[in-house]
Scaffold this active site. Structure first.
Site, PDB file in Angstrom:
ATOM      1  CB  THR A  88      -0.925   0.016   1.249  1.00 28.92           C
ATOM      2  OG1 THR A  88      -0.103  -0.119   2.432  1.00 28.92           O
ATOM      3  CG2 THR A  88      -1.928  -1.104   1.222  1.00 28.92           C
ATOM      4  CB  THR A 123      -0.308  -0.579   7.032  1.00 31.51           C
ATOM      5  OG1 THR A 123       0.487  -1.400   7.880  1.00 31.51           O
ATOM      6  CG2 THR A 123      -0.709   0.683   7.755  1.00 31.51           C
ATOM      7  NE  ARG A 158      10.335  -4.716  17.234  1.00 29.80           N
ATOM      8  CZ  ARG A 158      10.935  -5.039  18.374  1.00 29.80           C
ATOM      9  NH1 ARG A 158      11.645  -4.145  19.010  1.00 29.80           N
ATOM     10  NH2 ARG A 158      10.854  -6.249  18.871  1.00 29.80           N
ATOM     11  CG  ASN A 215       3.490   2.133  12.565  1.00 26.13           C
ATOM     12  OD1 ASN A 215       3.883   1.459  13.523  1.00 26.13           O
ATOM     13  ND2 ASN A 215       3.532   1.685  11.322  1.00 26.13           N
ATOM     14  CG  PHE A 256      10.476   3.458  19.600  1.00 25.33           C
ATOM     15  CD1 PHE A 256      10.737   2.141  19.897  1.00 25.33           C
ATOM     16  CD2 PHE A 256      10.247   3.804  18.274  1.00 25.33           C
ATOM     17  CE1 PHE A 256      10.788   1.160  18.908  1.00 25.33           C
ATOM     18  CE2 PHE A 256      10.278   2.838  17.270  1.00 25.33           C
ATOM     19  CZ  PHE A 256      10.551   1.514  17.595  1.00 25.33           C
ATOM     20  CB  CYS A 267       6.382   1.271   8.681  1.00 30.39           C
ATOM     21  SG  CYS A 267       6.628  -0.374   8.017  1.00 30.39           S
TER      22      CYS A 267
HETATM   23  C1  UGA Z   1       7.767  -0.049  12.546  1.00 28.50           C
HETATM   24  C2  UGA Z   1       7.054  -0.393  13.869  1.00 28.50           C
HETATM   25  O1  UGA Z   1       8.019  -0.357  14.948  1.00 28.50           O
HETATM   26  C3  UGA Z   1       6.432  -1.780  13.802  1.00 28.50           C
HETATM   27  O2  UGA Z   1       5.703  -2.041  15.011  1.00 28.50           O
HETATM   28  C4  UGA Z   1       5.443  -1.801  12.604  1.00 28.50           C
HETATM   29  O3  UGA Z   1       4.850  -3.081  12.452  1.00 28.50           O
HETATM   30  C5  UGA Z   1       6.213  -1.474  11.334  1.00 28.50           C
HETATM   31  O4  UGA Z   1       6.808  -0.167  11.474  1.00 28.50           O
HETATM   32  C6  UGA Z   1       5.216  -1.495  10.204  1.00 28.50           C
HETATM   33  O5  UGA Z   1       4.295  -0.674  10.199  1.00 28.50           O
HETATM   34  O6  UGA Z   1       5.276  -2.417   9.373  1.00 28.50           O
HETATM   35  P1  UGA Z   1      10.128  -0.694  11.434  1.00 28.50           P
HETATM   36  O7  UGA Z   1       9.810   0.315  10.397  1.00 28.50           O
HETATM   37  O8  UGA Z   1      10.601  -2.036  11.024  1.00 28.50           O
HETATM   38  O9  UGA Z   1       8.837  -0.976  12.358  1.00 28.50           O
HETATM   39  O10 UGA Z   1      11.274  -0.090  12.345  1.00 28.50           O
HETATM   40  P2  UGA Z   1      11.434   0.553  13.802  1.00 28.50           P
HETATM   41  O11 UGA Z   1      12.281  -0.336  14.627  1.00 28.50           O
HETATM   42  O12 UGA Z   1      10.165   0.961  14.387  1.00 28.50           O
HETATM   43  O13 UGA Z   1      12.306   1.835  13.435  1.00 28.50           O
HETATM   44  C7  UGA Z   1      11.793   2.836  12.556  1.00 28.50           C
HETATM   45  C8  UGA Z   1      12.769   3.996  12.449  1.00 28.50           C
HETATM   46  O14 UGA Z   1      12.847   4.710  13.680  1.00 28.50           O
HETATM   47  C9  UGA Z   1      14.211   3.589  12.128  1.00 28.50           C
HETATM   48  O15 UGA Z   1      14.747   4.483  11.182  1.00 28.50           O
HETATM   49  C10 UGA Z   1      14.913   3.685  13.455  1.00 28.50           C
HETATM   50  O16 UGA Z   1      16.285   3.915  13.343  1.00 28.50           O
HETATM   51  C11 UGA Z   1      14.194   4.866  14.074  1.00 28.50           C
HETATM   52  N1  UGA Z   1      14.276   4.898  15.553  1.00 28.50           N
HETATM   53  C12 UGA Z   1      13.647   3.945  16.286  1.00 28.50           C
HETATM   54  C13 UGA Z   1      14.960   5.915  16.165  1.00 28.50           C
HETATM   55  O17 UGA Z   1      15.537   6.811  15.505  1.00 28.50           O
HETATM   56  N2  UGA Z   1      14.984   5.961  17.533  1.00 28.50           N
HETATM   57  C14 UGA Z   1      14.375   5.025  18.304  1.00 28.50           C
HETATM   58  O18 UGA Z   1      14.436   5.148  19.558  1.00 28.50           O
HETATM   59  C15 UGA Z   1      13.690   3.991  17.666  1.00 28.50           C
END
Ligand code: UGA
Length: 461
Positions: A88, A123, A158, A215, A256, A267
């Site tokens: 999507t 999603t 994730r 999200n 986070f 995402c």
């Molecule tokens: C995210 C959500 O965490 C999942 O629960 C969800 O299922 C997924 O999107 C989705 O909608 O499919 P994801 O995109 O795999 O998962 O990655 P995250 O671990 O959430 O990180 C996302 C971004 O935030 C990354 O660039 C990461 O480096 C950044 N981040 C994360 C930070 O800069 N600081 C943090 O403390 C945590």
């Protein structure tokens, strides 16, 4: 009773779900239009990098409960349950492009041989499952609740931890309308009942919005700590102690709250834009999320700008080692990775870039000449300029020390564990300069300074 399941789409969510649902004891057929993908998967090789996935894939193929096909019609006709795990992607106006979901709904309608439960895992914006229900009802002439049921079952896994998240979710959310569909979903997830995973049973619209709200909230939390880190840095405070102390408050939680160069991935950028667009559609003020989107784009600009400043205002003719290209650790995914913006900016400003990532190098090669910097579209002039610079001044290196060879400065963009334990002596020997900008705060500043480096992190002095 275990179910006969068809999963449409073998991307991140589709492949992990296919493997996971088969491991729960269901019989699963994964469908993809591309023969090469189907052949690779049937051969026991994963098409995405994800810890543990290939082992599960092989085990479930061997058990005979998992297979992949390009024949969606037959797979749907045979199934009790059809999962939608198709893409999507965002459209230019921020709305999610639902053409693949709608095509899947029409394909179900054409193959509605008996009662089936249709489950959306992709999603999708609020209202989509109702639309799926209408499409199937109109195209097939059959009645929802009697001949088929629609269920919303968003996925929260994730990247990098997808297998672990699938088997140990914090919660399973199921939007449904009739008891028969609920019974089917209880059967599908029976293995998780046994380990007492919380189940949230709600209506379709609530399930759809739970996903977006989660999200968008996480994206907001990251953006909040990024801005707070910028303030801490300007004021001489330490964001780590701030985040840790904030996290001690049970209402906030420490997760986070790690500052960095801005969130990326497939995402958060997409879903925050979709929530903002949905708000506009309903005439509801979503200004918090809109500010988050803007601030996150700006965080990437701030990160690139800070590197320039640390290097004395100009990087022209200088060499910068970039460690980490993926949007986060443990993935080969570079979609909306801050590394794209940072490398493009370095190239545009005349630097030579020596880049290394343990997994994401191949994907990065395409993305760096294809995406626009800082959330903008890449116009053809800029695209040409970046492609030309990349051809002569962007070097993909064999490991971190190869990347550091002859570099005036190092920037760490992704928090891979290998970079946390960077051998400072070897780094100092390899580099010609002594500047480290640790945009993920993964190094020990004291150790770096002891070895004669000028060290800058995020939100700490
Ligand atoms: C995210 C959500 O965490 C999942 O629960 C969800 O299922 C997924 O999107 C989705 O909608 O499919 P994801 O995109 O795999 O998962 O990655 P995250 O671990 O959430 O990180 C996302 C971004 O935030 C990354 O660039 C990461 O480096 C950044 N981040 C994360 C930070 O800069 N600081 C943090 O403390 C945590």
């Amino acid at each position: 009773m275990a179910k006969n399941i068809t999963v449409l789409g073998t991307g991140y969510v589709g492949l992990v779900s296919s493997v996971g649902l088969a491991d729960f004891g269901n019989t699963v057929t994964g469908v993809d239009l591309r023969t090469d993908i189907v052949d690779t998967l049937n051969g026991g090789r994963s098409t995405i990098y994800e810890i543990g996935l290939e082992e599960y894939l092989q085990r479930d193929l061997e058990s005979g409960r998992l297979s992949f096909t390009t024949d969606g019609d037959a797979a749907i006709a045979d199934a009790d349950i059809v999962f939608f795990a198709v893409g999507t992607p965002p459209k230019a106006d921020g709305h999610a492009d639902l053409s693949q979901i709608e095509a899947a709904a029409r394909q179900v309608a054409a193959n509605l041989t008996g009662y089936k439960v249709v489950v959306t895992k992709s999603t999708v914006p609020v209202g989509t499952n109702r639309r799926v229900q209408n499409i199937i009802a109109e195209a097939s002439g059959k009645t929802p609740g009697t001949h088929f049921s629609v269920v919303s079952n968003p996925e929260f896994l994730r990247e990098g931890k997808a297998v672990q998240d699938f088997f140990h979710p914090d919660r399973i959310v199921i939007g449904y309308e009739d008891d028969r569909a609920r019974e089917y979903m209880e059967d599908v997830y029976r293995a998780l009942y046994l380990i007492q995973t919380p189940f949230v049973w709600c209506n379709l619209e609530t399930a759809e919005l739970i996903k977006y709200a989660s999200n968008a909230f996480l994206a907001t939390k990251i953006t909040f700590i990024n801005q707070m880190a910028n303030l801490a840095e300007a004021a001489g405070a330490d964001i780590h102690q701030i985040a840790k102390s904030m996290g001690m408050d049970g209402r906030i939680s420490p997760k986070f709250l790690h500052p960095g160069p801005g969130y990326g991935g497939s995402c958060f950028p997409k879903d925050t834009k979709a929530v903002a667009a949905t708000g506009d559609e309903y005439g509801v003020d979503m200004s918090v999320i809109k500010a988050v989107i803007e601030a996150n784009d700006h965080q990437k600009v701030i990160t690139a700008g800070k590197l320039m400043r640390l290097m004395g205002g100009s990087v022209s003719g200088r060499t910068v080692a970039v460690l980490g290209l993926a949007f986060k650790a443990e993935t080969d995914d570079v979609r909306e990775s801050p590394a794209i913006d940072i490398v493009q900016e370095l190239l545009r400003e005349g630097a030579t870039v020596r880049a290394f990532d343990p997994e994401a190098m191949d994907n990065f090669k395409t993305a760096v000449v294809g995406e626009g910097p800082f959330g903008n579209n890449l116009n053809s002039d800029l695209q040409e300029q970046i492609a030309e610079a990349a051809a002569s001044r962007l070097h993909y290196c064999s490991d971190e020390f190869d990347a550091l060879t002859g570099a005036d400065a190092l920037i760490i963009v992704t928090e891979w564990n290998a970079f946390r334990n960077l051998d400072m002596d070897r780094a100092a020997d390899a580099m010609s300069g002594r500047l480290i900008f640790d945009a993920r705060n993964v190094l020990d500043p004291e150790r770096a300074r002891e070895k004669g480096f000028t060290y800058a992190g995020v939100g700490r002095v």
